[in-house]
Design a protein around this motif. Structure first.
Motif, PDB file in Angstrom:
ATOM      1  N   LEU A  97      22.438  10.324 -17.245  1.00 39.55           N
ATOM      2  CA  LEU A  97      22.508   8.921 -17.631  1.00 39.55           C
ATOM      3  C   LEU A  97      22.441   8.007 -16.412  1.00 39.55           C
ATOM      4  CD1 LEU A  97      25.241   8.963 -20.451  1.00 39.55           C
ATOM      5  CD2 LEU A  97      22.788   8.550 -20.710  1.00 39.55           C
ATOM      6  N   GLY A  98      23.132   8.413 -15.340  1.00 37.66           N
ATOM      7  CA  GLY A  98      23.119   7.620 -14.115  1.00 37.66           C
ATOM      8  C   GLY A  98      21.726   7.497 -13.529  1.00 37.66           C
ATOM      9  N   ILE A 100      19.496   5.286 -15.718  1.00 42.62           N
ATOM     10  CA  ILE A 100      19.822   3.871 -15.510  1.00 42.62           C
ATOM     11  C   ILE A 100      19.213   3.364 -14.217  1.00 42.62           C
ATOM     12  CG2 ILE A 100      21.711   2.262 -15.031  1.00 42.62           C
ATOM     13  CD1 ILE A 100      23.427   3.921 -16.995  1.00 42.62           C
ATOM     14  N   SER A 107      16.537   4.519 -12.749  1.00 43.65           N
ATOM     15  CA  SER A 107      15.099   4.409 -12.961  1.00 43.65           C
ATOM     16  C   SER A 107      14.749   3.140 -13.735  1.00 43.65           C
ATOM     17  CB  SER A 107      14.579   5.639 -13.717  1.00 43.65           C
ATOM     18  OG  SER A 107      14.763   6.806 -12.961  1.00 43.65           O
ATOM     19  N   LEU A 108      15.578   2.815 -14.744  1.00 49.55           N
ATOM     20  CA  LEU A 108      15.328   1.611 -15.530  1.00 49.55           C
ATOM     21  C   LEU A 108      15.528   0.348 -14.697  1.00 49.55           C
ATOM     22  CD1 LEU A 108      17.034   2.607 -18.904  1.00 49.55           C
ATOM     23  CD2 LEU A 108      14.583   2.373 -18.463  1.00 49.55           C
ATOM     24  N   VAL A 109      16.534   0.359 -13.835  1.00 48.21           N
ATOM     25  CA  VAL A 109      16.772  -0.789 -12.958  1.00 48.21           C
ATOM     26  C   VAL A 109      15.588  -0.989 -12.018  1.00 48.21           C
ATOM     27  CG1 VAL A 109      18.191  -1.656 -11.061  1.00 48.21           C
ATOM     28  CG2 VAL A 109      19.277  -0.651 -13.078  1.00 48.21           C
TER      29      VAL A 109
END
Length: 291
Positions: A179-180, A183, A185-187
């Motif tokens: 999950l980290g 996140i 990658s999305l940022v």
């Protein structure tokens, strides 16, 4: 009267534990490389997206796609088959130890043939003692005043309890790490102003091998934990009876434990050593409460 405490430190029987430890460590090493390659490349490609395209001498998206395919294929064709073979051999070595200490017969129908002697001799010779993870006094629980059958059952429950708790923690750690990274990658995708139609190739594709690996670990752990919980219920039922469990019942429980060792996902040595002290405290509390 049971003889588990004496037999578990016999040099001949410790060879099985030594060989099993080496085989499992080799499997974990290969599995660790798999994780490092998968997660490492995911992080590298994610940060490379911050570099302007005109400063790169190659097509980053094409490299990401090719790398994702290669990693995914290598996981299926090499790592999974290789790791599975080592894990099975390690489970058989552990089964040899348990059978010899419990004085149980080997079940060839369930466990297959015993590992050849040269495998045990070769791998046990490669074993290096580790003060943080000793193999002596493997069943470090109170077995006094217990019949052989009830002592075996308590040892089997202890194996199951320890392994279940370790895998529960490892499964959750994998979910949190995944999950980290997603996140992050999305940022990066948001900061790079990536359009929706480029999301799959620029964000999802490089993360795909990591997601596949994590889902595989989580699903295998979930399957293993479900089976372990059901088996522990069976053990508790056997312990509640006034009469001792039969040889056939103990053998059936041991067969289930072997299958769990053979099929369950591996936990890295460093994570095992990190959790070892706290888990042993819980294990001993559970064993004392179970008596």
């Amino acid at each position: 009267m049971n003889t588990i405490k004496t037999l578990q430190n016999d040099c001949g029987k410790l060879k099985y534990l030594k060989a099993g430890r080496v085989l499992y460590s080799n499997a974990k090493y290969a599995f660790g490389i798999q994780i490092i390659v998968t997660v490492g490349l995911t992080i590298i490609f994610s940060f490379m997206k911050l570099i302007p395209r005109n400063q790169l001498a190659f097509d980053l998206n094409a490299c990401i796609g090719i790398a994702a395919v290669i990693i995914t294929c290598s996981e299926i064709l090499y790592f999974n088959l290789y790791v599975s073979g080592l894990r099975t051999s390690g489970a058989k070595a552990q089964e040899l130890f348990d059978c010899s200490v419990y004085v149980l017969t080997w079940n060839a129908i369930n466990s297959g043939s015993k590992p050849e002697k040269y495998i045990i001799e070769h791998n046990s010779a490669l074993y290096l003692p580790d003060p943080k993870a000793p193999i002596e006094n493997w069943y470090d629980i109170d077995l006094e005043n217990l019949s052989r059958e009830r002592a075996i059952l308590l040892c089997q429950e202890t194996n199951l309890f320890y392994d279940t708790k370790l895998r529960e923690h490892f499964k959750m750690a994998n979910i949190l790490v995944c999950l980290g990274l997603v996140i992050i990658s999305l940022v990066i995708a948001v900061l790079s102003d990536i359009k929706v139609n480029n999301y799959i190739t620029t964000v999802l594709l490089p993360v795909l091998p990591m997601i596949v690996l994590t889902l595989k670990i989580v699903m295998e752990n979930r399957k293993s934990l479900t089976s372990s919980i059901e088996l522990r219920k069976t053990i508790l039922q056997l312990k509640e009876r006034s009469q001792d469990p039969t040889e056939a019942e103990l053998r059936s429980v041991q067969d289930k434990i072997f299958c769990s060792r053979k099929d369950s996902p591996l936990v890295p040595d460093w994570y095992y050593k990190w959790r070892r002290t706290s888990l042993e405290i819980l294990m001993k509390k559970n064993a004392n409460a179970a008596e």
